[in-house]
Write an enzyme that holds these catalytic residues in place. Sequence first.
Site, short mmCIF file in Angstrom:
data_model
loop_
_atom_site.label_atom_id
_atom_site.label_comp_id
_atom_site.label_asym_id
_atom_site.label_seq_id
_atom_site.Cartn_x
_atom_site.Cartn_y
_atom_site.Cartn_z
N ASP A 20 135.58 -43.35 -19.91
CA ASP A 20 135.91 -43.97 -18.64
C ASP A 20 135.71 -42.97 -17.50
O ASP A 20 136.14 -41.82 -17.59
CB ASP A 20 137.37 -44.44 -18.69
CG ASP A 20 137.83 -45.10 -17.42
OD1 ASP A 20 137.30 -46.18 -17.11
OD2 ASP A 20 138.71 -44.54 -16.74
N GLU A 51 130.55 -43.95 -18.76
CA GLU A 51 130.61 -44.78 -17.56
C GLU A 51 130.24 -43.81 -16.43
O GLU A 51 131.06 -42.99 -16.00
CB GLU A 51 132.01 -45.34 -17.34
CG GLU A 51 132.08 -46.27 -16.14
CD GLU A 51 133.49 -46.78 -15.87
OE1 GLU A 51 133.61 -47.93 -15.40
OE2 GLU A 51 134.46 -46.03 -16.10
#
Length: 734
Positions: free
Chosen positions: A373, A409
Site C-alpha cells: 500500500d 501501489e
Amino acid sequence: MAAGTGITAATEAVRAAPRAPVVWPGAPMPLGARFRVGPDGVAGTNFALWAGGAEAVEVCLFEADGAETRCPLTELTHEIWHGFLPGVRPGQRYGYRVHGRWDPWTGARWNAAKLLLDPYARAVDGTFTLPPEVYGHMRDWPDQHVADTVRDERDSAPYVPKGVVVHDDDDWVEDRRPKTPWADSVIYELHVRGFTKLHPDIPPELRGTYAGLAHPAAIDHLTRLGVTAVELLPVHQFAHEDHLLRRGLHNYWGYNSIGYFAPHADYSASGTAGQQVGEFKRMVHALHSAGIEVILDVVYNHTAEAGELGPMLSLRGIDNRGYYRLQHDPRRYADYTGCGNTLHVVQPQVLRLITDSLRYWVTEMGVDGFRFDLAAALARSMHDVDMLSPFLAVIAQDPVLRRVKLIAEPWDVGNGGYQVGAFPPLWTEWNDRYRDAVRDFWRGALPDVRDLGYRLTGSSDLYAWGGRRPYASVNFVTAHDGFTLRDLVSYEHKHNEANGEGNRDGTNDNRAWNCGAEGESDEPEINALRRRQLRNLLTTLLLSTGVPMLVAGDEMGRTQGGNNNAYCQDNEIGWLDWSLLEQPEWRELTALTARVLRLRQTHPVLRRRAFFSGRAQAPDGLRDLAWFARDGREMTEGDWYAPAATLGLYLSGRDIPGRDARGEPVTDDSFLAVLHAGADPVAFELPGAPWAERYELVLDTSREDQAEPPGTVLEGGTELTVPARSVLLLRVAA
C-alpha cells in the site's frame, strides 16, 4: 500495625503481591517474544525490544483476571533491551512499558503509564477501543492546540490488547507452494471477512474467518473461476480509528496496521490466544493445495497511531523519533500517507522491522507475495521518492524476498509521489492508467485510441525498460477502493452517506457511466445494457496483456449501492452477497468470466512473456501484433490520433517470442479481437490473406447466454456486423 506482630500494613501488602519472576540476561536476538529452551534446559521466553533512546524497559505479564507483573529488562545490547523469563510459556499475554523523557517539542514522547504492544508480537489478544486512557497525552484537554504536549498519567493497561507468546513450529516443511509464473497469474482481490460472511455453504461459526476462507465451499468458487492467486486485504493486526468508533463504525478494510507479525485476531474462529496463527497457516495450506497463491496487502507506510493527537499503542511510546518521520517542528509528523504519520524507513531499525515482518510471513506463515500500500512512501529517502532508496535496495538483495511476488501501489499523497512505471525490475505495479483508459473507452470518453492501444498490449510505454516484462503491469478496472464493477455502470456519482462524512469522502473522479439512470433501475433496456457493459469490461480486462486483477464479487454483479469508499462498512454493503448466484443473469456473468479465463489459460498468445515488437519473429511469419480499422485496412498514424469507437487487434500465435522449458518454439492459434464502444452496430471488414483465410467466432459479449461458443465461421475479407457496445473474439481457422 497488626496487633502483637510488629508488622506494618505496607509489609503485609508486599507479602501478598505476586512475586516477580527472575529475569535472566537472555539474548538481544531475535527481536520479539520467543519461547525456547534456555540455560540448563529450562523452558521460558526471551524478550527483546529495540528502544534506542529509552531509559528503562519493563516487560509486563498479564493473568486472565488482568493482574499485572512487571519485570525489568536490565540488559541493553546495541539499543536492544532483552531478558529471558524462565517458565513463561506460549499463551502468556504481555506488553511493554518504556520509560524516558516527555518532551514533545523535541519529538520525545515516552510515557510509562501506557502499555505498549510489542512490534514483533506474533499474536494479539483483545480489541483496541481507544478510550482517553490509551492516549499518551490528555486527549480531551480544553486547548487542542497544545493537548499533545500535556502528558496523561493514567494507566492504559486495562484498555489495550496484549501480545501473546506463540510457539514456533515447522508446519511448512510439507507445504507445496504453487509458484505460478507471473505471466500465468490471475489475481483475485478479496476481504477475508467480507468474502465468507454470507456464504450459505460455509458453517455459520466459520463465516468471516480464516477457517471460512479455507472451507471447500470458498475454495471451490475460486478454482471454478480459474484465478491463480488471492490478494487479501490487510490481515495484519489493525486498530479502528477514533472518529469511526465515535460514529458507531469500524475500520473494515484494515488499512490501519499496528501489529506487523500478527494475523488480525477478529478473523480467527479458533481463538485469539495464539490459535489465530495456526488457523492462518491452515488457510494458506488449503489454498496452496488447490493451486492458489496467497498475496497479502500490507501497510508498512504508516501505523494506527496517527498524528500527534493520535493514541499511544506501540511505536510512539517505544521511540517516537526512531520510528516516525517528523517535521522540522518535531511535535508534528511528516504525512505522506494521508493517515497522520509515515514510518521512517530510512532508519535501520524501521527497515529491519519491515523486512523481518516480510520474511516471517513468507518463511513461517507460507505466503507467496505482497502488495505494498502506498509503496512510494516506502521508497522515499529523506524526502523525495528514490528508486535507489534503502528499502528497495534491501528488498532487491534479500534472498527470501526477491523470490516472491512484489506488487507496488506506485504512489502516495506527497509531492512527487506518483511513480507509475518507475519501480525497478522484480516489481510489478498496479496500473491505474490501464483502469482509466478502459473505463473511458467503454463510456465513450476517450479523445483517441493511442493510450488504449498501449494499455491493451502490456503498457510498453511504461514498463519496457530495465528488462521488465508485460507482467510488470497489474491491470485492473476496479479495486477495493472505488465503485464495484456493477456500480461503475449504474452510478456516475458516489453515494457514501452511510460513512457519516457528509458524502465528502471517496473520489469524485469515477469515470463511470450509469447507462441512463442513476442507481438501480426497473427498466429492462437499461439493465440489459448494464450487463452488456459488465461483460465488455471483464472481457477486455481478461484478454489484455499483463496480469489481470479481479475484485471479489465483480464476476457476479456485486453492488455497494454506489458507495465508492466502503472502508468502514462491515455489513451487507461491504460483504459479498452470494444470493446473486441464484439469479440467472448473474450466474451467466460468472460463467463468462470463467470461460474467458479458460481461454487465457489455454492460449499463450493471451498471456505473453515479452512485449510485442510489431515485427515477424520468423522470415515466413506475420507481425506479432497488427491493428485494424473498421474498413479492414491497417491503422495509420493518423488513425491513432482520431476519435474512434471501434478497434481491431490481431494477435499472431505463430510469432510468440521465446521458447518453452525444452527449448522449443512456442506457437498458438492467432486471434482477432474487435472492441466496439459505439451505441449502434457497425460493419467491420475482416482482414483477409495473409492474416487469415477464415475466422471462427469464439466470443460475443452482446449475447446474454455465454454457455456455448457461437461457433460461426466467416471468410476473411467479408464484412462482419459488430453489435453495439460489444467485444468479438475470433480465432483464425485453419
